[in-house]
Scaffold this active site. Structure first.
Site, PDB file in Angstrom:
ATOM      1  N   VAL A 317      -3.685  -5.776  17.945  1.00  0.00           N
ATOM      2  CA  VAL A 317      -4.898  -5.462  17.775  1.00  0.00           C
ATOM      3  C   VAL A 317      -5.269  -4.158  16.884  1.00  0.00           C
ATOM      4  CG1 VAL A 317      -6.680  -4.054  19.293  1.00  0.00           C
ATOM      5  CG2 VAL A 317      -5.267  -5.786  20.524  1.00  0.00           C
ATOM      6  N   ALA A 318      -4.287  -3.347  16.462  1.00  0.00           N
ATOM      7  CA  ALA A 318      -4.465  -2.373  15.468  1.00  0.00           C
ATOM      8  C   ALA A 318      -4.574  -3.136  14.101  1.00  0.00           C
ATOM      9  CB  ALA A 318      -3.502  -1.422  15.353  1.00  0.00           C
ATOM     10  N   GLU A 322     -10.780  -6.757  13.747  1.00  0.00           N
ATOM     11  CA  GLU A 322     -11.991  -7.285  14.552  1.00  0.00           C
ATOM     12  C   GLU A 322     -13.324  -6.819  14.169  1.00  0.00           C
ATOM     13  OE1 GLU A 322     -10.701  -3.266  16.424  1.00  0.00           O
ATOM     14  OE2 GLU A 322      -9.664  -5.028  15.471  1.00  0.00           O
ATOM     15  N   ASP A 364     -40.371 -26.092  -7.296  1.00  0.00           N
ATOM     16  CA  ASP A 364     -41.502 -26.931  -7.092  1.00  0.00           C
ATOM     17  C   ASP A 364     -42.852 -26.194  -7.579  1.00  0.00           C
ATOM     18  OD1 ASP A 364     -43.280 -29.290  -7.030  1.00  0.00           O
ATOM     19  OD2 ASP A 364     -43.492 -28.865  -4.880  1.00  0.00           O
TER      20      ASP A 364
END
Length: 707
Positions: A317-318, A322, A364
């Site tokens: 997780v570190a 995330e 256009d």
């Protein structure tokens, strides 16, 4: 329900309908020769409905909410976070240690919150953008008039089948692609398909493709015997045979192309995917090493598999960024929100990233760089020039300002051209643009303007400013504007849209521009029409290029007793030839009549045409009331076949164009300042394109002829 598009017989039954005669078209579809009178029978219509299916465009398969969620979480780093959350959840449920349980639950909540936030932001933003793609469905007609079994009936537009005889009237939305078999002064607005700002005149005879072109290569705007689904009847009426419905109409083809666009990944997304893979390998390697170290070589977790896994996942997780997805998504979302506030639609969030790599913008013209609203930009009288504020939102006379320097001379690139050459390069060319059919109903046939710059300047010179009716720089009164423009307002079948806008408007955009200018000058259009009811008329025709109406005089007309007021508007060169007088300063009344200065008016037409403007002449006169009966349908000889010859009074010239969007001018300036080249793509006439380009700041002033 009908067959799927891939199996629909229309796919193989299409033909170059514009090159076929009406009889050949009917035979090609296997229908009876009396189709135009009887239409399809009820049984034939039901059979064809079963064969061809409903007249509806196939909708793209909707993306479900679960598919949207999967699209947002289908990422290797998210998989790592989900794995950590699952393991933490297991630990939270199985552990007896309260601190460990709290930490595990907190970790689960944190990871789930991050994933949920990322997913919600992505779904919300992309879901909003998807709504714009549904706009095509709102362009389709809901009801249609057809002939079935010899009777005229109304049916839902979705029930129309190939072979149906469809009846069209002013303001109708065309329900299917039609091969026209009868027209009465009919024109339809096809800007959505062709980019033409003004309606296209319709005919019924078969058309031969130009040399070197296959029938399918003929532009839609030049297939003048065809009418297309989702376009509007802007003038006249007609009848046509439905030759294509649903997905096989021209608008249906656009719908298929929109629905079949492929999704590609931008450079940033590709780079994120690559980084994610490298991170995943590193994380797996470090997690394995951490687990083995904790399980075999530490006192705290030795032999404790769950604890070792937990400490390894804490390390994972570190290492997992995330916040990466969240930061990228939030950055994209902010950019999309800012662009949306500027009326720019971004369909997919990652598309924002590619904008930083733009070096050239190709745009256009009609409806993108311009407003797609034909507007009266200038009004020229015998002694003055008036500029109209086309961007006005307040209904006040000060929108008109006398400015004798505005469009006072020919455009630089046309200074040494003859009137014939100026017309050939501009929107008043009867031959159309680059060999294409003309879309302007009031084209100039011949303009004998000089090619001598000094002579042209002398012809265009205004008389000394005597302050009549107002001084240079001042605004005229509402009464003067009403009197000067009443010809354009009363000599018209048009209906102005709600609040002066496009919504609900009916008629030719060139004529509507005069009504719109009058409306924003504070004139009550309906009150004016009620004060001067129509007595008789000469309907417009492209053969003689004018329209005339006879009216009871209104208060501002300054009309003698026993007289009607006759208004005539039309192609300016033809109007000049019919005029004996000119109204001094555009003011009505016998006391303001002057002998017409033809050279002056011809040069004014040349000047306005050189700036890419459509020009319309407004004339008036009075006639004895006993010379016309109420309700008379007069012929063109009422105007151009009179024994006295020249008999009209020239009031003024209307200069009309589709003006640039004000916000585009600043946007182009900023783009060029950032080193981004802006190119305008248009099929319009050279002088019109050059004029718009000058207003937008696109044309190189030094090399303005290189267009």
């Amino acid at each position: 329900m009908g067959p799927p598009p891939s199996e629909n017989p229309q796919a193989s039954e299409q033909a170059p309908w514009h090159t076929l005669s009406i009889e050949e078209s009917i035979a090609k579809m296997g229908l009876k020769s009396d189709l135009q009178k009887q239409g399809l029978s009820v049984d034939e219509a039901a059979s064809r409905q079963s064969k061809y299916g409903p007249n509806k465009m196939t909708e793209k398969e909707k993306v479900t909410i679960w598919q949207r969620i999967w699209h947002q979480i289908n990422n290797v780093l998210v998989y790592v976070l989900i794995t950590v959350a699952v393991v933490s959840l297991v630990q939270a449920v199985t552990t007896d240690n309260s601190n460990t349980r709290f930490t595990a639950w907190f970790q689960v909540a944190l990871i789930v919150s991050v994933i949920t936030l990322n997913t919600w932001i992505g779904i919300y933003q992309e879901g909003n953008a998807e709504k714009a793609a549904d706009a095509l469905k709102n362009m389709l007609s809901t009801d249609a008039r057809v002939i079935r079994g010899g009777k005229e009936i109304m049916i839902p537009a979705g029930d129309i089948v190939p072979g149906d005889i469809c009846l069209l009237g002013l303001g109708d939305k065309i329900p299917a692609d039609l091969r026209l078999c009868s027209v009465s002064n009919m024109a339809s607005g096809e800007a959505a398909l062709t980019g033409e700002s003004v309606p296209i005149d319709k005919v019924t005879e078969a058309l031969s493709p130009p040399d070197g072109l296959d029938p399918e290569q003929v532009p839609l705007g030049d297939r003048k015997n065809m009418a297309y689904s989702a376009t509007l009847v802007a003038q006249g009426s007609g009848m046509g045979i439905a030759i294509a419905t649903g997905d096989f109409t021209q608008i249906g083809t656009i719908n298929r192309l929109v629905n079949n666009t492929e999704t590609i990944k931008t450079d940033v997304l590709k780079q994120i995917d690559q980084v994610s893979k490298y991170l995943f390998i590193c994380i797996c390697t470090m997690c394995t090493a951490t687990f083995l170290t904790a399980f075999f070589y530490t006192d705290t977790y030795s032999g404790d598999a769950l604890g070792s896994i937990n400490i390894a996942l804490v390390c994972a997780v570190a290492m997992v960024p995330e916040g990466l997805e969240a930061i990228v998504t939030l950055t994209y979302s902010y950019a999309v929100k800012v662009m949306a506030s500027q009326n720019a639609i971004v369909r997919a969030l990652p598309a924002v990233e590619t904008l930083g790599s733009v070096t050239v913008i190709c745009s256009d013209k009609t409806g993108t760089l311009t407003q797609n609203i034909m507007s009266l930009t200038a009004f020229v009288t015998s002694n003055a020039r008036y500029k109209n504020n086309v961007d006005a939102t307040d209904r006040v006379p000060v929108n008109f300002v006398r400015d004798d320097t505005y469009l006072a001379s020919r455009a630089q690139h046309d200074m040494k051209k003859t009137g014939k050459d100026i017309v050939a390069d501009g929107p008043n060319n009867p031959a159309g643009r680059r060999g294409h059919n003309p879309s302007n109903h009031f084209t100039v046939d011949s303009l004998h303007a000089t090619d001598n710059p000094d002579e042209a300047t002398a012809n265009a010179a205004l008389p000394p400013d005597d302050g009549f009716p107002v001084k240079n720089g001042e605004s005229p009164s509402r009464e003067w504007i009403q009197s000067a423009l009443s010809c354009g307002v009363l000599c018209s079948k048009c209906v102005l849209g709600e609040g002066g806008g496009r919504a609900g408007e009916i008629g030719n955009p060139t004529e509507l521009s005069i009504l719109r200018a009058s409306y924003f000058a504070g004139i009550d259009i309906e009150e004016l029409k009620n004060d001067a009811p129509i007595v008789a008329e000469v309907p417009f025709s492209s053969d003689y290029k004018f329209m005339a109406t006879v009216h009871e005089p209104a208060k501002v007309d300054n009309c003698p007793d026993g007289k009607y007021v006759c208004f005539v508007k039309g192609a300016p060169d033809r109007m000049v030839k019919l005029c004996k007088y000119q109204a001094k300063g555009g003011v009505a009344g016998d006391e303001n009549l002057e002998d017409i200065n033809e050279n002056y008016w011809i040069e004014q037409i040349a000047i306005l045409s050189s700036h890419g403007l459509r020009v319309l002449g407004l004339c008036r006169t009075t006639i004895d009331k006993d010379s016309v009966k109420a309700g008379d349908q007069l012929g063109p000889e009422f105007v151009n076949g009179r024994p006295e010859g020249k008999w009209l009074t020239m009031v003024g010239l209307c200069a009309i164009m589709d003006p640039p969007r004000p916000e585009c001018v600043q946007a182009i300036k900023e783009a060029r300042g950032a080193g981004v080249r802006v190119a305008m793509i248009t099929g319009d006439h050279k002088d019109t394109a050059t004029a718009i380009g000058h207003m937008l700041g696109i044309v190189d002033e030094k090399y303005s002829e290189a267009v």
